[in-house]
Every structure is written in structure tokens, then in C-alpha cells.
Design a protein around this motif. Structure first.
Motif, PDB file in Angstrom:
ATOM      1  N   GLU A 155      13.600  -2.140   4.322  1.00 20.84           N
ATOM      2  CA  GLU A 155      13.130  -1.574   3.073  1.00 20.84           C
ATOM      3  C   GLU A 155      13.696  -0.370   3.135  1.00 20.84           C
ATOM      4  OE1 GLU A 155      11.310  -2.470   0.632  1.00 20.84           O
ATOM      5  OE2 GLU A 155      10.466  -4.546   0.973  1.00 20.84           O
ATOM      6  N   PRO A 156      14.972  -0.251   2.989  1.00 18.67           N
ATOM      7  CA  PRO A 156      15.772   1.128   3.355  1.00 18.67           C
ATOM      8  C   PRO A 156      15.373   2.020   2.321  1.00 18.67           C
ATOM      9  CG  PRO A 156      17.179  -0.591   2.581  1.00 18.67           C
ATOM     10  CD  PRO A 156      16.101  -1.187   2.902  1.00 18.67           C
ATOM     11  N   GLU A 157      15.385   1.675   0.680  1.00 16.26           N
ATOM     12  CA  GLU A 157      14.907   2.692  -0.204  1.00 16.26           C
ATOM     13  C   GLU A 157      13.532   3.258   0.078  1.00 16.26           C
ATOM     14  OE1 GLU A 157      15.395   1.093  -3.994  1.00 16.26           O
ATOM     15  OE2 GLU A 157      17.732   0.711  -3.543  1.00 16.26           O
ATOM     16  N   LEU A 158      12.523   2.255   0.386  1.00 20.35           N
ATOM     17  CA  LEU A 158      11.404   2.875   0.808  1.00 20.35           C
ATOM     18  C   LEU A 158      11.239   3.772   1.947  1.00 20.35           C
ATOM     19  CD1 LEU A 158       8.338   2.861  -0.112  1.00 20.35           C
ATOM     20  CD2 LEU A 158       8.028   0.835   1.361  1.00 20.35           C
ATOM     21  N   TYR A 159      11.943   3.277   2.971  1.00 19.56           N
ATOM     22  CA  TYR A 159      12.134   4.060   4.087  1.00 19.56           C
ATOM     23  C   TYR A 159      12.522   5.572   3.689  1.00 19.56           C
ATOM     24  CZ  TYR A 159      13.726   5.655   8.645  1.00 19.56           C
ATOM     25  OH  TYR A 159      13.898   6.527   9.908  1.00 19.56           O
ATOM     26  N   ALA A 160      13.559   5.807   3.062  1.00 23.11           N
ATOM     27  CA  ALA A 160      14.106   6.887   2.806  1.00 23.11           C
ATOM     28  C   ALA A 160      13.212   7.865   1.994  1.00 23.11           C
ATOM     29  CB  ALA A 160      15.434   6.749   2.047  1.00 23.11           C
ATOM     30  N   ARG A 161      12.357   7.129   0.989  1.00 26.70           N
ATOM     31  CA  ARG A 161      11.553   7.850  -0.116  1.00 26.70           C
ATOM     32  C   ARG A 161      10.395   8.336   0.851  1.00 26.70           C
ATOM     33  NH1 ARG A 161       8.349   4.129  -4.103  1.00 26.70           N
ATOM     34  NH2 ARG A 161       6.809   4.464  -2.845  1.00 26.70           N
ATOM     35  N   GLN A 162       9.950   7.426   1.953  1.00 24.72           N
ATOM     36  CA  GLN A 162       8.922   8.145   2.769  1.00 24.72           C
ATOM     37  C   GLN A 162       9.362   9.341   3.345  1.00 24.72           C
ATOM     38  OE1 GLN A 162       6.439   6.372   1.194  1.00 24.72           O
ATOM     39  NE2 GLN A 162       5.621   6.713   3.134  1.00 24.72           N
ATOM     40  N   ARG A 200       7.932   1.688  11.088  1.00 33.89           N
ATOM     41  CA  ARG A 200       9.285   2.506  10.351  1.00 33.89           C
ATOM     42  C   ARG A 200      10.418   1.912  10.723  1.00 33.89           C
ATOM     43  NH1 ARG A 200       6.198   6.923  12.667  1.00 33.89           N
ATOM     44  NH2 ARG A 200       5.465   8.320  11.168  1.00 33.89           N
ATOM     45  N   SER A 201      10.502   1.046  11.830  1.00 32.69           N
ATOM     46  CA  SER A 201      11.509   0.477  12.350  1.00 32.69           C
ATOM     47  C   SER A 201      11.865  -0.712  11.239  1.00 32.69           C
ATOM     48  CB  SER A 201      11.612  -0.113  13.751  1.00 32.69           C
ATOM     49  OG  SER A 201      11.617   0.824  14.661  1.00 32.69           O
ATOM     50  N   TYR A 202      11.010  -1.316  10.959  1.00 30.01           N
ATOM     51  CA  TYR A 202      10.941  -2.500   9.736  1.00 30.01           C
ATOM     52  C   TYR A 202      11.314  -1.984   8.571  1.00 30.01           C
ATOM     53  CZ  TYR A 202       9.607  -6.604   7.395  1.00 30.01           C
ATOM     54  OH  TYR A 202       9.527  -7.858   6.514  1.00 30.01           O
ATOM     55  N   LEU A 203      10.578  -1.005   8.036  1.00 28.14           N
ATOM     56  CA  LEU A 203      11.089  -0.414   6.846  1.00 28.14           C
ATOM     57  C   LEU A 203      12.472  -0.103   7.002  1.00 28.14           C
ATOM     58  CD1 LEU A 203       8.071   1.927   6.287  1.00 28.14           C
ATOM     59  CD2 LEU A 203       8.453  -0.100   5.144  1.00 28.14           C
ATOM     60  N   LYS A 204      12.802   0.785   7.900  1.00 26.22           N
ATOM     61  CA  LYS A 204      14.398   1.117   7.774  1.00 26.22           C
ATOM     62  C   LYS A 204      15.436  -0.007   7.786  1.00 26.22           C
ATOM     63  CE  LYS A 204      17.500   3.810  10.621  1.00 26.22           C
ATOM     64  NZ  LYS A 204      17.706   4.873  11.906  1.00 26.22           N
ATOM     65  N   GLU A 205      14.847  -1.319   8.319  1.00 26.32           N
ATOM     66  CA  GLU A 205      16.033  -2.356   8.374  1.00 26.32           C
ATOM     67  C   GLU A 205      15.857  -2.959   7.050  1.00 26.32           C
ATOM     68  OE1 GLU A 205      17.264  -6.255  10.766  1.00 26.32           O
ATOM     69  OE2 GLU A 205      16.061  -4.692  11.691  1.00 26.32           O
ATOM     70  N   LEU A 240       1.384   7.563   0.404  1.00 26.99           N
ATOM     71  CA  LEU A 240       0.739   8.181   1.489  1.00 26.99           C
ATOM     72  C   LEU A 240       1.822   8.087   2.686  1.00 26.99           C
ATOM     73  CD1 LEU A 240      -2.789   6.322   1.672  1.00 26.99           C
ATOM     74  CD2 LEU A 240      -2.512   8.606   1.233  1.00 26.99           C
ATOM     75  N   PRO A 241       1.613   8.975   3.705  1.00 27.49           N
ATOM     76  CA  PRO A 241       2.545   9.122   4.916  1.00 27.49           C
ATOM     77  C   PRO A 241       2.589   7.775   5.609  1.00 27.49           C
ATOM     78  CG  PRO A 241       1.165  10.947   4.767  1.00 27.49           C
ATOM     79  CD  PRO A 241       0.558  10.174   3.868  1.00 27.49           C
ATOM     80  N   THR A 242       3.800   7.301   6.045  1.00 29.49           N
ATOM     81  CA  THR A 242       3.714   5.979   6.690  1.00 29.49           C
ATOM     82  C   THR A 242       2.823   5.905   7.938  1.00 29.49           C
ATOM     83  OG1 THR A 242       6.285   6.083   6.506  1.00 29.49           O
ATOM     84  CG2 THR A 242       5.643   4.623   8.171  1.00 29.49           C
ATOM     85  N   ALA A 243       2.643   7.035   8.868  1.00 34.03           N
ATOM     86  CA  ALA A 243       1.750   6.799   9.901  1.00 34.03           C
ATOM     87  C   ALA A 243       0.115   6.539   9.249  1.00 34.03           C
ATOM     88  CB  ALA A 243       1.938   8.132  10.610  1.00 34.03           C
ATOM     89  N   ARG A 244      -0.186   7.255   8.211  1.00 33.61           N
ATOM     90  CA  ARG A 244      -1.394   7.106   7.681  1.00 33.61           C
ATOM     91  C   ARG A 244      -1.756   5.395   7.313  1.00 33.61           C
ATOM     92  NH1 ARG A 244      -3.823  10.800   3.470  1.00 33.61           N
ATOM     93  NH2 ARG A 244      -3.376  12.371   4.855  1.00 33.61           N
ATOM     94  N   VAL A 245      -0.591   4.998   6.741  1.00 40.08           N
ATOM     95  CA  VAL A 245      -1.066   3.642   6.338  1.00 40.08           C
ATOM     96  C   VAL A 245      -0.611   2.749   7.446  1.00 40.08           C
ATOM     97  CG1 VAL A 245       0.509   1.692   5.029  1.00 40.08           C
ATOM     98  CG2 VAL A 245       0.101   3.849   3.832  1.00 40.08           C
ATOM     99  N   ALA A 246      -0.015   2.965   8.486  1.00 42.97           N
ATOM    100  CA  ALA A 246       0.141   2.264   9.497  1.00 42.97           C
ATOM    101  C   ALA A 246      -1.210   2.161  10.417  1.00 42.97           C
ATOM    102  CB  ALA A 246       1.139   2.785  10.603  1.00 42.97           C
ATOM    103  N   ALA A 247      -1.781   3.204  10.355  1.00 43.66           N
ATOM    104  CA  ALA A 247      -3.333   3.329  11.073  1.00 43.66           C
ATOM    105  C   ALA A 247      -4.379   2.591  10.189  1.00 43.66           C
ATOM    106  CB  ALA A 247      -3.380   4.827  11.009  1.00 43.66           C
ATOM    107  N   GLU A 248      -3.984   2.430   9.021  1.00 44.10           N
ATOM    108  CA  GLU A 248      -4.974   1.990   7.963  1.00 44.10           C
ATOM    109  C   GLU A 248      -5.034   0.399   8.257  1.00 44.10           C
ATOM    110  OE1 GLU A 248      -5.430   1.250   3.340  1.00 44.10           O
ATOM    111  OE2 GLU A 248      -4.705   3.305   4.087  1.00 44.10           O
ATOM    112  N   PHE A 249      -3.739  -0.072   8.643  1.00 46.21           N
ATOM    113  CA  PHE A 249      -3.826  -1.469   8.706  1.00 46.21           C
ATOM    114  C   PHE A 249      -3.571  -1.884  10.314  1.00 46.21           C
ATOM    115  CE2 PHE A 249      -2.577  -0.799   4.178  1.00 46.21           C
ATOM    116  CZ  PHE A 249      -3.023  -2.039   3.626  1.00 46.21           C
ATOM    117  N   GLY A 250      -3.792  -1.075  11.167  1.00 49.97           N
ATOM    118  CA  GLY A 250      -3.618  -1.281  12.415  1.00 49.97           C
ATOM    119  C   GLY A 250      -2.403  -1.589  13.060  1.00 49.97           C
ATOM    120  N   ARG A 259       0.874  -1.355  -0.026  1.00 48.12           N
ATOM    121  CA  ARG A 259       0.040  -0.027   0.058  1.00 48.12           C
ATOM    122  C   ARG A 259       0.853   1.377  -0.193  1.00 48.12           C
ATOM    123  NH1 ARG A 259      -4.186   3.053  -1.115  1.00 48.12           N
ATOM    124  NH2 ARG A 259      -5.210   4.022   0.536  1.00 48.12           N
ATOM    125  N   LEU A 260       1.980   1.316   0.751  1.00 48.17           N
ATOM    126  CA  LEU A 260       2.750   2.555   0.824  1.00 48.17           C
ATOM    127  C   LEU A 260       3.497   2.644  -0.515  1.00 48.17           C
ATOM    128  CD1 LEU A 260       3.635   4.011   3.458  1.00 48.17           C
ATOM    129  CD2 LEU A 260       5.416   2.551   3.730  1.00 48.17           C
TER     130      LEU A 260
END
Length: 250
Positions: free
Chosen positions: A169-176, A162-167, A145-155, A139-140
Motif C-alpha cells: 500500500e505504497p500510497e497509504l504508506y506515504a500518506r501515513q 509498516r513494512s507490509y504497507l510500504k510494499e 490515525l498514526p500507524t503505530a496506534r492502529v497497529a496497537a489497536e489490532f495487536g 481502519r487506517l
């Protein structure tokens, strides 16, 4: 040799003497193979003791279903042991000894049979966690969409996501951490949120950078550089507004 003797129903001593007397080359070849195999721990290959490095048929059959689940599902070893009715400790030991490649594949670390494993590269999350975040990541990527909004959407817990993305999905994390401007450029999301109203006023009024910075409570130098670097067209627009009003550019 004992296994061969038992399998053929002959005495060990008799077979040994027969080989030494009539098949010297075979014995020499066998000795060379065993010498070459010293300290060899490759599954399915002969060891220095002359035996094949592999689990017994009974052991392999006992853990066959558990190993299949471990290699094809995100279930944890503990869950698999419970589901298949085998000892958790026994299953762990079986995996460590005979299926280290599967463990490394799960943990996403390099593996070469017979070589030490660098456990320092063990990842923090297991396949179940990967499955947990999979749809949110999709979805991200698709929505922007912002990470926080997607996180809320999926509970999901935003910081954990964010921690999972950073480790993982580093490119996606940086893009967010970036947003796209109207002209197609990428700028820091945090800076954009911080300066957005001031930028709007800068583009539509004659108010100076210093005045805007003072009004919104931030340093004028970084704000000025942010505009020049990311919105050079607004600098020209602001100058045009000043010229129309007969105001000297500061």
C-alpha cells in the motif's frame, strides 16, 4: 492414433494404412497441426506429440478439491494438502505443472500461458497475511490515525505493519508519513512532531526563529524553511507581533 484405434476396436496398423490410402489430406492436415504444436505447452491444446496437454482424469479428480480451495481461500498449499489428504509434494508439483496461473495470481505477478514466469516479482506476503492486515488497513484509511496506534489497536507489530504497507500500500504508506495542517496542507508528521511546540511559540510570541531553534536543540535554517513553506500565515502573524512590540524583524 493408437488411442483412436483402441477406442474403435481396430488394429493400429490397419487404421494407419487405411488413413494413408484413403485419407491423405487428413493425414497431411494432422501432420501440419503437430508441426505447429511443437514445443506447445498450453493447457488443453494439442502438443507436438499429438496428445492434449492436460492432466489425466484421475489426477484432475484427485486434486480437484485442493485446487478449488487454493483458488478460493487464503489457505496455504501445505494447509490445503493436509485438509484434503493429498501429498504436499504431489500437490505442489500439480500446481506448478497445471495451475501456474493460480500460483501467479496468488503472488500477484504477471502470467501468460506458455511464457516464462518472472519469479523475481514474487511478493513477500501470502493471502493469509493479506487477510491479517485487511481490517487494520481499512481502519487506517478511514481514521487517519498514526500507524503505530492502529497497529496497537489490532495487536499488530508496528514495524511489520509498516513494512507490509510500504510494499503493498505504497500510497497509504506515504500518506501515513504526512499530517494535515489547519489550513489543509500536508506536512511531514515527523517534522510536525519535532517543531510543533516551537511553531506554537513562534505564532504567539516575539521570540525569534534562531532563539527557538537554540532552545529546542535543532538547526534554525531548516526550521525557518519549514515555517515559510508550510505556514506562511504564521510568518505574517509573527511580523505583526514584532511590529506591535516595536521590535525589528531579524
Amino acid at each position: 492414433m493408437q488411442e483412436a484405434a483402441d477406442s474403435c476396436g481396430v488394429s493400429y496398423t490397419g487404421l494407419e494404412q487405411h488413413l494413408l490410402y484413403y485419407h491423405k489430406e487428413l493425414v497431411k492436415r494432422r501432420i501440419k497441426i503437430r508441426e505447429k504444436a511443437l514445443r506447445n505447452q498450453r493447457k488443453g491444446e494439442i502438443t507436438g506429440r499429438g496428445t492434449v496437454h492436460a492432466p489425466s482424469r484421475e489426477t484432475a479428480d484427485k486434486y480437484a478439491e485442493a485446487v478449488r480451495l487454493y483458488s478460493t481461500t487464503p489457505m496455504s498449499a501445505a494447509q490445503i494438502a493436509k485438509k484434503t489428504g493429498v501429498s504436499r509434494k504431489g500437490f505442489y508439483e500439480h500446481l506448478q505443472r497445471w495451475h501456474l496461473d493460480l500460483i501467479c495470481r496468488r503472488k500477484n505477478i504477471p502470467y501468460e500461458e506458455g511464457q516464462p514466469v518472472d519469479w523475481s516479482k514474487v511478493r513477500k506476503y501470502n493471502p493469509a497475511t493479506k487477510a491479517k492486515y485487511a481490517e487494520a488497513i481499512r481502519r487506517l484509511k478511514e481514521s487517519g490515525l498514526p500507524t503505530a496506534r492502529v497497529a496497537a489497536e489490532f495487536g499488530l507489530q508496528p514495524e511489520g505493519f509498516r513494512s507490509y504497507l510500504k510494499e503493498h500500500e505504497p500510497e497509504l504508506y506515504a500518506r501515513q508519513g504526512m499530517v494535515r495542517t489547519d489550513t489543509g496542507g500536508m506536512v511531514s508528521r515527523r517534522s510536525m512532531e519535532k517543531y510543533s511546540e516551537a511553531i506554537r511559540l513562534y505564532a504567539t510570541t516575539t521570540e525569534s526563529v534562531k532563539s527557538l531553534a537554540r532552545r529546542f536543540g535543532f538547526n534554525d535554517c531548516p526550521f525557518r524553511q519549514f515555517i515559510k513553506r508550510n505556514f506562511p500565515e504564521l510568518v505574517e502573524r509573527h511580523k505583526e507581533l514584532l511590529r506591535k512590540e516595536g521590535i525589528k524583524d531579524m
